[in-house]
Enzyme design. Structure first.
Site, PDB file in Angstrom:
ATOM      1  N   LYS A   1       3.221 -15.328   2.414  1.00  0.00           N
ATOM      2  CA  LYS A   1       3.255 -16.071   1.150  1.00  0.00           C
ATOM      3  C   LYS A   1       4.719 -16.348   0.813  1.00  0.00           C
ATOM      4  CE  LYS A   1       0.993 -17.919  -2.326  1.00  0.00           C
ATOM      5  NZ  LYS A   1       0.272 -19.199  -2.125  1.00  0.00           N
TER       6      LYS A   1
ATOM      7  N   TYR B   1       0.811  -1.211   0.000  1.00  0.00           N
ATOM      8  CA  TYR B   1       0.000   0.000   0.000  1.00  0.00           C
ATOM      9  C   TYR B   1       0.854   1.275   0.000  1.00  0.00           C
ATOM     10  CZ  TYR B   1      -4.193  -2.780   1.051  1.00  0.00           C
ATOM     11  OH  TYR B   1      -5.237  -3.673   1.001  1.00  0.00           O
TER      12      TYR B   1
ATOM     13  N   ASP C   1      -5.668  -6.721   5.680  1.00  0.00           N
ATOM     14  CA  ASP C   1      -6.847  -6.011   5.201  1.00  0.00           C
ATOM     15  C   ASP C   1      -7.920  -7.008   4.763  1.00  0.00           C
ATOM     16  OD1 ASP C   1      -8.585  -4.082   4.306  1.00  0.00           O
ATOM     17  OD2 ASP C   1      -7.316  -3.369   2.673  1.00  0.00           O
TER      18      ASP C   1
ATOM     19  N   ASP D   1      -3.284 -18.082   1.421  1.00  0.00           N
ATOM     20  CA  ASP D   1      -4.413 -18.738   0.772  1.00  0.00           C
ATOM     21  C   ASP D   1      -5.004 -19.818   1.668  1.00  0.00           C
ATOM     22  OD1 ASP D   1      -1.974 -19.998   0.440  1.00  0.00           O
ATOM     23  OD2 ASP D   1      -2.259 -20.456  -1.676  1.00  0.00           O
TER      24      ASP D   1
END
Length: 405
Positions: free
Chosen positions: A232, A181, A288, A264
């Site tokens: 990840k 972000y 988020d 995931d």
């Protein structure tokens, strides 16, 4: 952090079929609590109502905050400032310098909601949401704590089966001022074949990871003693560093159990077996998404508060829901997430735990009595609007005050 919302809830299944209590104006409570001695402690609060339903839920939370705090000898001086779309209309920018300065000079910030269809087509730097990112960065609030608790009274509001949702009590600790972000470079360019390209950068420095990891581990000490770090690391270099640093910081907390999970899989596990989680630690973008997913386990995003904290200085306290422009101004908003954010402001922003407990108890008591806004309504309950929910919270605080006299 879990202590903020461990509310000693009583088992509750069905709403009362008929509840009819007299209307009481919030002003009557303000008169009562101002009639006694002067507050022994005063705090400066920056109030940022924002857009959509923001002003409605902030108005309720302010009344509840004032009344609960007054019973503990606490007073507030508020400075209400524009932000988001409201600020764009007034000043042409989503975060005026004056608003950021007022926030920095306060003891804590209570924020409502941001955004709306009116500003959807604005360029990025003139979108309301840009103002919120600028506020977080300007304040340096790097740790966002988002509890997700299924209240016993609202188990049936969850879309998950009762046996899956009942008893869920988890905390998402999200890094808030780094990652994709805010990472540079970012922007648009034209590729060699003339095709337009948009790009962002996921980047973390070791110290950014270390400080938010310590927040998560300290939070877990107040809960069940377990941290699940979500990344990840099988694909992303930034996540490889994330896992390395979290593992290193874990050595400082031998009493805390650390596990790692790919994002995931974490998304699937949140729906399959959410009770396996205690404290989830993750980066900005994953946090988020996962915290919003966790909110729906509880039955409504309108029930979830959040706190954004820094090492020292004012924190930012806000509901995690959006501005809901479709229902803005119609007295349909659920103010409970904002009210619970006010409780977090008292406890974690100001260290005023007793006043926070008054608000938390009032929320549970009001739900016990069967009052529901439309988003959490079920058959047999009493449907109320935003203002009436606020009135019931005030009556609950009043009744508990009288019971202890």
């Amino acid at each position: 952090m879990a202590a903020a919302l461990h509310l000693n809830a009583k088992p509750f299944s069905l709403c009362s079929p008929s509840i009819s209590l007299p209307k009481i104006s919030p002003s009557s409570f303000r008169v009562k609590c101002s009639a006694g001695t002067s507050p022994s402690r005063r705090y400066n609060i920056a109030l940022l109502p924002g857009d959509g339903i923001g002003p409605e839920v902030i108005a309720v939370a302010k009344d509840v905050l004032n009344f609960a705090a007054s019973l503990e000898g606490i007073g507030f001086d508020y400075k209400e400032m524009p932000m988001g779309g409201a600020a764009l209309d007034l000043t042409g920018v989503p975060l005026p310098d004056e608003t950021l300065l007022a926030a920095k000079d306060s003891d804590a910030i209570l924020f409502g909601a941001i955004g709306g269809y009116k500003w959807d087509d604005n360029p990025k730097h003139l979108k309301p949401e840009t103002g919120l990112l600028q506020l977080r960065k300007g304040l340096g609030v790097f740790a966002n704590l988002r509890p997700a608790i299924v209240f016993p009274q609202l188990v049936e509001a969850s879309t998950l089966k009762r046996e899956v949702a009942e008893g869920v009590d988890l905390m998402v600790v999200r890094e808030l001022t780094g990652g994709i972000y805010f990472g540079q470079p970012r922007g648009f360019k034209t590729g060699e074949n003339g095709e337009e390209i948009g790009f962002n950068t996921e980047v973390y420095a070791a110290q950014e990871i270390d400080r938010v990891a310590r927040v998560a581990f300290n939070n877990a000490r107040k809960r069940q003693g377990r941290v699940c770090s979500v990344d990840k690391a099988n694909v992303l270099e930034a996540s490889i560093l994330w896992r390395k640093r979290v593992t290193a910081i874990a050595a400082e907390y031998p009493d805390i159990e650390l596990s790692h999970m790919y994002v995931d899989n974490a998304a699937m596990q949140l729906i399959r077996e959410p009770k396996q989680f205690d404290t989830i630690l993750t980066n900005n973008i994953f946090g988020d998404i996962l915290s919003d997913a966790a909110s729906m386990i509880t039955g409504s995003i309108g029930m979830l508060p959040s706190a954004s904290l820094r090492e020292s200085g004012p924190g930012l306290f806000e509901p995690i829901h959006g501005s809901a422009p479709d229902i803005a101004g119609q007295d349909k908003a659920n103010p409970l997430a904002t009210v619970l954010s006010a409780a977090m402001l008292l406890k974690y922003g100001l260290g005023e735990e007793n006043a926070a407990k008054r608000i938390e108890a009032a929320v549970l008591d009001t739900l016990d009595k069967g009052f529901r806004t439309g988003d959490i309504y079920s058959a047999g309950c009493k449907r109320v609007g935003c203002k009436e929910m606020g009135e019931e919270l005030l009556k609950s605080i009043e009744s508990h005050k009288l019971a202890t006299v």
